[in-house]
Scaffold this motif. Sequence first.
Motif, mmCIF file in Angstrom:
data_model
loop_
_atom_site.group_PDB
_atom_site.id
_atom_site.type_symbol
_atom_site.label_atom_id
_atom_site.label_comp_id
_atom_site.label_asym_id
_atom_site.label_seq_id
_atom_site.Cartn_x
_atom_site.Cartn_y
_atom_site.Cartn_z
ATOM 1 N N PHE A 51 -10.673 -48.366 6.178
ATOM 2 C CA PHE A 51 -10.758 -47.047 5.590
ATOM 3 C C PHE A 51 -9.535 -46.542 4.960
ATOM 4 C CE2 PHE A 51 -11.022 -42.484 6.245
ATOM 5 C CZ PHE A 51 -12.140 -42.120 5.421
ATOM 6 N N PHE A 52 -9.634 -45.581 4.005
ATOM 7 C CA PHE A 52 -8.243 -44.788 3.298
ATOM 8 C C PHE A 52 -8.911 -43.733 2.842
ATOM 9 C CE2 PHE A 52 -5.628 -43.858 -0.317
ATOM 10 C CZ PHE A 52 -4.459 -43.805 0.310
ATOM 11 N N VAL A 53 -7.909 -42.612 3.105
ATOM 12 C CA VAL A 53 -7.987 -41.245 2.517
ATOM 13 C C VAL A 53 -6.728 -40.902 2.251
ATOM 14 C CG1 VAL A 53 -8.413 -40.043 4.590
ATOM 15 C CG2 VAL A 53 -9.505 -39.235 2.388
ATOM 16 N N ILE A 54 -6.615 -40.073 1.244
ATOM 17 C CA ILE A 54 -5.318 -39.088 0.984
ATOM 18 C C ILE A 54 -5.739 -37.837 0.264
ATOM 19 C CG2 ILE A 54 -5.267 -40.007 -1.312
ATOM 20 C CD1 ILE A 54 -2.200 -39.490 -1.015
ATOM 21 N N THR A 55 -5.597 -36.817 1.247
ATOM 22 C CA THR A 55 -6.185 -35.410 1.046
ATOM 23 C C THR A 55 -4.805 -34.551 0.511
ATOM 24 O OG1 THR A 55 -7.723 -35.567 2.464
ATOM 25 C CG2 THR A 55 -7.529 -33.496 1.753
ATOM 26 N N THR A 56 -5.126 -33.643 -0.501
ATOM 27 C CA THR A 56 -3.983 -32.646 -0.663
ATOM 28 C C THR A 56 -4.328 -31.180 -0.442
ATOM 29 O OG1 THR A 56 -2.880 -34.310 -2.394
ATOM 30 C CG2 THR A 56 -2.379 -31.784 -2.426
ATOM 31 N N SER A 57 -3.664 -30.675 0.466
ATOM 32 C CA SER A 57 -4.297 -29.360 0.977
ATOM 33 C C SER A 57 -3.484 -28.094 0.221
ATOM 34 C CB SER A 57 -4.020 -28.908 2.265
ATOM 35 O OG SER A 57 -4.280 -27.622 2.838
ATOM 36 N N ASP A 58 -2.199 -28.545 -0.380
ATOM 37 C CA ASP A 58 -1.350 -27.567 -1.190
ATOM 38 C C ASP A 58 -0.538 -28.550 -2.283
ATOM 39 O OD1 ASP A 58 -0.539 -24.905 -1.786
ATOM 40 O OD2 ASP A 58 1.410 -25.803 -1.057
ATOM 41 N N GLY A 59 -0.247 -28.171 -3.222
ATOM 42 C CA GLY A 59 0.384 -28.725 -4.135
ATOM 43 C C GLY A 59 -0.345 -30.069 -4.875
ATOM 44 N N THR A 60 0.529 -31.103 -5.039
ATOM 45 C CA THR A 60 -0.080 -32.310 -5.783
ATOM 46 C C THR A 60 0.458 -33.612 -5.168
ATOM 47 O OG1 THR A 60 -0.561 -31.016 -7.893
ATOM 48 C CG2 THR A 60 -0.486 -33.376 -8.078
ATOM 49 N N VAL A 61 -0.425 -34.524 -4.977
ATOM 50 C CA VAL A 61 -0.050 -35.769 -4.671
ATOM 51 C C VAL A 61 -0.130 -36.775 -5.555
ATOM 52 C CG1 VAL A 61 -0.041 -37.808 -2.907
ATOM 53 C CG2 VAL A 61 -0.107 -35.310 -2.196
ATOM 54 N N VAL A 62 0.624 -37.764 -6.150
ATOM 55 C CA VAL A 62 0.397 -38.836 -7.050
ATOM 56 C C VAL A 62 0.416 -40.335 -6.303
ATOM 57 C CG1 VAL A 62 1.112 -40.067 -9.340
ATOM 58 C CG2 VAL A 62 1.378 -37.439 -9.114
ATOM 59 N N PHE A 63 -0.939 -40.618 -6.248
ATOM 60 C CA PHE A 63 -1.064 -41.920 -5.554
ATOM 61 C C PHE A 63 -1.197 -43.014 -6.748
ATOM 62 C CE2 PHE A 63 -3.565 -45.190 -3.284
ATOM 63 C CZ PHE A 63 -2.665 -45.382 -2.269
ATOM 64 N N ARG A 64 -0.424 -44.230 -6.208
ATOM 65 C CA ARG A 64 -0.625 -45.700 -7.192
ATOM 66 C C ARG A 64 -0.763 -46.465 -6.100
ATOM 67 N NH1 ARG A 64 3.453 -42.362 -9.385
ATOM 68 N NH2 ARG A 64 3.480 -42.130 -11.491
ATOM 69 N N GLY A 65 -1.955 -47.506 -6.603
ATOM 70 C CA GLY A 65 -2.400 -48.568 -5.884
ATOM 71 C C GLY A 65 -3.584 -48.920 -5.871
ATOM 72 N N VAL A 66 -4.563 -48.182 -5.537
ATOM 73 C CA VAL A 66 -6.077 -48.309 -5.596
ATOM 74 C C VAL A 66 -6.678 -48.432 -6.922
ATOM 75 C CG1 VAL A 66 -6.263 -47.429 -3.344
ATOM 76 C CG2 VAL A 66 -6.582 -45.965 -5.399
ATOM 77 N N THR A 67 -6.111 -47.929 -8.090
ATOM 78 C CA THR A 67 -6.636 -48.354 -9.279
ATOM 79 C C THR A 67 -5.648 -48.967 -10.296
ATOM 80 O OG1 THR A 67 -6.062 -46.149 -9.939
ATOM 81 C CG2 THR A 67 -8.600 -46.535 -8.893
ATOM 82 N N SER A 68 -6.136 -49.236 -11.547
ATOM 83 C CA SER A 68 -4.936 -49.765 -12.352
ATOM 84 C C SER A 68 -3.886 -48.723 -12.788
ATOM 85 C CB SER A 68 -5.751 -50.228 -13.599
ATOM 86 O OG SER A 68 -6.342 -49.192 -14.347
#
Length: 300
Positions: A180-197
């Motif tokens: 199980f994996f989750v990334i949550t942003t409460s304030d600002g912005t996060v850029v995630f690379r890895g689970v999609t192309s």
Amino acid sequence: MLNKILLVIALGFFSGLTPADAQTTPASPAAPARVKGQIVAARVQGHVVAVSKTDNSTRALHDGDKVTDQTTIITSPGANVILVFSNGATVNVAADSTLDIETFEQDPFAEDIKMSDLKQETGTSTTRLNLTKGELVGKVVHLNVDKGSEFTVQTPVGAAGIRGTVFRIVFRPGKDGKAFFVITTSDGTVVFRGVTSGPISVPAGKQVVATFDYTPPSTQGGTTAPPTTTATVTTTDTSPAEESQITTIVQTFIGSNTNVIFTSPGGGNGNGNGGGNTPNNTPSPPAQPAPATTAGAGTG
């Protein structure tokens, strides 16, 4: 003949010039070399250990202990630790988690840093963390990304680039070949690379949830084979309960950081080593611990 005489006089004049007579462009001062950033365990609850990646030594962490990069933080079930970084980042490593602090370097700072007053990092820094298992909630002040700062949290399924924000990352491998994996942003912005192309931008109030058929990395013949993953990925709004949980954890940062002061490198720290890396940290009374594991994330 006259031309020859003039030529000899001219050559004699120019050959007599000294370097001081010539026009020179002053060299730009070299940028100061980065130094190891300072990290302190501001609040420790339960059994938490730090394992050195250089000599494999292990020690139990207590409130106010210093930590360096090239260290692995391991929290037992029911334990957690708040780590404070001298570039203005604070992270809570939840129960039953493993976090590698791979790199933390920053520009040297000229004055002592009081964490409770810091709104933006003083120079530039590079922070690379690796959450191999568990849960992490972080709050990062404004980073000078435009000048080269970098804050990355790697997981077994990808990397999150933090730009000054409040965020949560969970990675829990299960016993049934799932993760199980989750990334949550409460304030600002996060850029995630890895689970999609391509990269996924996760703005405030959003989270990316993924479940995986997951095989952990294996070591064969001295080499490490990468994990195999097949992901189902969804993007959803953050629920009020999840937002409340993150807010509760971040509120504990305020009390934990109140008396944390990082001493300027070279300014001396009063104990004779001149390193200036001992925070003046008298922990506030511990706040009520936030839930260590995200609801619905499972405990693996």
